[in-house]
Write a protein that holds these residues in place. Structure first.
Motif, mmCIF file in Angstrom:
data_model
loop_
_atom_site.group_PDB
_atom_site.id
_atom_site.type_symbol
_atom_site.label_atom_id
_atom_site.label_comp_id
_atom_site.label_asym_id
_atom_site.label_seq_id
_atom_site.Cartn_x
_atom_site.Cartn_y
_atom_site.Cartn_z
ATOM 1 N N PHE A 67 11.634 -1.749 1.219
ATOM 2 C CA PHE A 67 10.371 -2.056 1.858
ATOM 3 C C PHE A 67 9.381 -1.954 1.037
ATOM 4 O O PHE A 67 9.299 -1.044 0.780
ATOM 5 C CB PHE A 67 10.347 -1.678 3.262
ATOM 6 N N MET A 68 8.718 -3.120 0.340
ATOM 7 C CA MET A 68 7.677 -2.697 -0.447
ATOM 8 C C MET A 68 6.277 -3.300 0.119
ATOM 9 O O MET A 68 6.397 -4.404 0.740
ATOM 10 C CB MET A 68 8.119 -3.790 -1.826
ATOM 11 N N VAL A 69 5.256 -2.798 -0.281
ATOM 12 C CA VAL A 69 3.973 -3.010 0.142
ATOM 13 C C VAL A 69 3.135 -3.138 -0.976
ATOM 14 O O VAL A 69 2.733 -1.838 -1.772
ATOM 15 C CB VAL A 69 3.731 -1.689 1.381
ATOM 16 N N LEU A 70 2.179 -3.942 -1.130
ATOM 17 C CA LEU A 70 1.235 -4.035 -2.119
ATOM 18 C C LEU A 70 -0.146 -3.785 -1.485
ATOM 19 O O LEU A 70 -0.440 -4.407 -0.487
ATOM 20 C CB LEU A 70 1.184 -5.542 -2.620
ATOM 21 N N THR A 71 -0.947 -2.730 -2.022
ATOM 22 C CA THR A 71 -2.032 -2.535 -1.313
ATOM 23 C C THR A 71 -3.196 -2.300 -2.324
ATOM 24 O O THR A 71 -3.075 -2.008 -3.582
ATOM 25 C CB THR A 71 -2.000 -1.234 -0.546
ATOM 26 N N ASP A 72 -4.335 -1.978 -1.725
ATOM 27 C CA ASP A 72 -5.628 -1.780 -2.632
ATOM 28 C C ASP A 72 -6.531 -0.968 -1.632
ATOM 29 O O ASP A 72 -6.505 -1.191 -0.403
ATOM 30 C CB ASP A 72 -6.398 -3.279 -2.935
ATOM 31 N N PRO A 73 -7.166 -0.005 -2.438
ATOM 32 C CA PRO A 73 -8.444 0.585 -1.639
ATOM 33 C C PRO A 73 -9.703 -0.302 -1.672
ATOM 34 O O PRO A 73 -9.822 -1.290 -2.513
ATOM 35 C CB PRO A 73 -8.613 1.879 -2.615
ATOM 36 N N VAL A 74 -10.554 0.129 -0.550
ATOM 37 C CA VAL A 74 -11.847 -0.485 -0.423
ATOM 38 C C VAL A 74 -12.446 -0.313 -1.921
ATOM 39 O O VAL A 74 -12.345 1.073 -2.307
ATOM 40 C CB VAL A 74 -12.495 -0.161 0.726
ATOM 41 N N GLU A 75 -13.186 -0.914 -2.479
ATOM 42 C CA GLU A 75 -14.335 -0.700 -3.603
ATOM 43 C C GLU A 75 -14.855 0.640 -3.486
ATOM 44 O O GLU A 75 -15.481 0.720 -2.175
ATOM 45 C CB GLU A 75 -15.123 -1.790 -4.031
ATOM 46 N N GLY A 76 -14.761 1.352 -4.332
ATOM 47 C CA GLY A 76 -15.370 2.701 -4.140
ATOM 48 C C GLY A 76 -14.461 3.929 -3.411
ATOM 49 O O GLY A 76 -15.062 4.969 -3.292
ATOM 50 N N GLN A 77 -13.466 3.446 -2.916
ATOM 51 C CA GLN A 77 -12.806 4.371 -1.871
ATOM 52 C C GLN A 77 -11.540 4.926 -2.456
ATOM 53 O O GLN A 77 -10.784 5.280 -1.583
ATOM 54 C CB GLN A 77 -12.425 3.679 -0.554
ATOM 55 N N ASP A 78 -11.302 4.912 -3.799
ATOM 56 C CA ASP A 78 -10.171 5.072 -4.198
ATOM 57 C C ASP A 78 -9.604 6.662 -4.073
ATOM 58 O O ASP A 78 -8.175 6.669 -3.861
ATOM 59 C CB ASP A 78 -10.024 5.097 -5.831
#
Length: 113
Positions: free
Chosen positions: A6-17
């Motif tokens: 199971f693979m999941v691509l994600t990103d943080p909210v800008e500035g919330q890394d």
């Protein structure tokens, strides 16, 4: 039992890394592994990506190994828990570009001789 990935691509909210990575590493991976059928988890920072011009490309990939004969039921359990007290989601996760998919190996990995 069949092995699925199971693979999941994600990103943080800008500035919330920092908040995103702290949640993912210190809470979310363990929460997912608490779901029956999930046996391992690993995160990756993505690089060297090519997408269609103008397409958003994710920064992070998580790969979860599942040992299950019923992928749909395992994922349904995971998704039912997501966003609840047993699997909270940080507001630092940007869910606009979330990508999820399941892969089944067609054969054992080949290694260079």
């Amino acid at each position: 039992m069949g092995t699925q990935y199971f693979m999941v691509l994600t990103d943080p909210v800008e500035g919330q890394d920092a908040a995103y990575n702290d949640w993912y590493d210190n809470q979310h991976l363990a929460d997912v592994l608490a779901v029956d059928g999930f046996v391992s988890a690993q995160r990756f920072s993505l690089s060297h990506q090519k997408g269609p011009e103008g397409a958003l490309v994710s920064k992070f990939l998580a790969i979860y190994e599942m040992e299950t004969d019923d992928v749909d039921a395992t994922l349904a359990t995971l998704l039912a828990r997501l966003g609840t007290s047993v699997m909270p989601v940080t507001p630092a996760l940007d869910d606009r570009n979330l990508g999820m998919f399941v892969a089944t190996a067609l054969a054992a990995p080949r290694r260079r001789a």
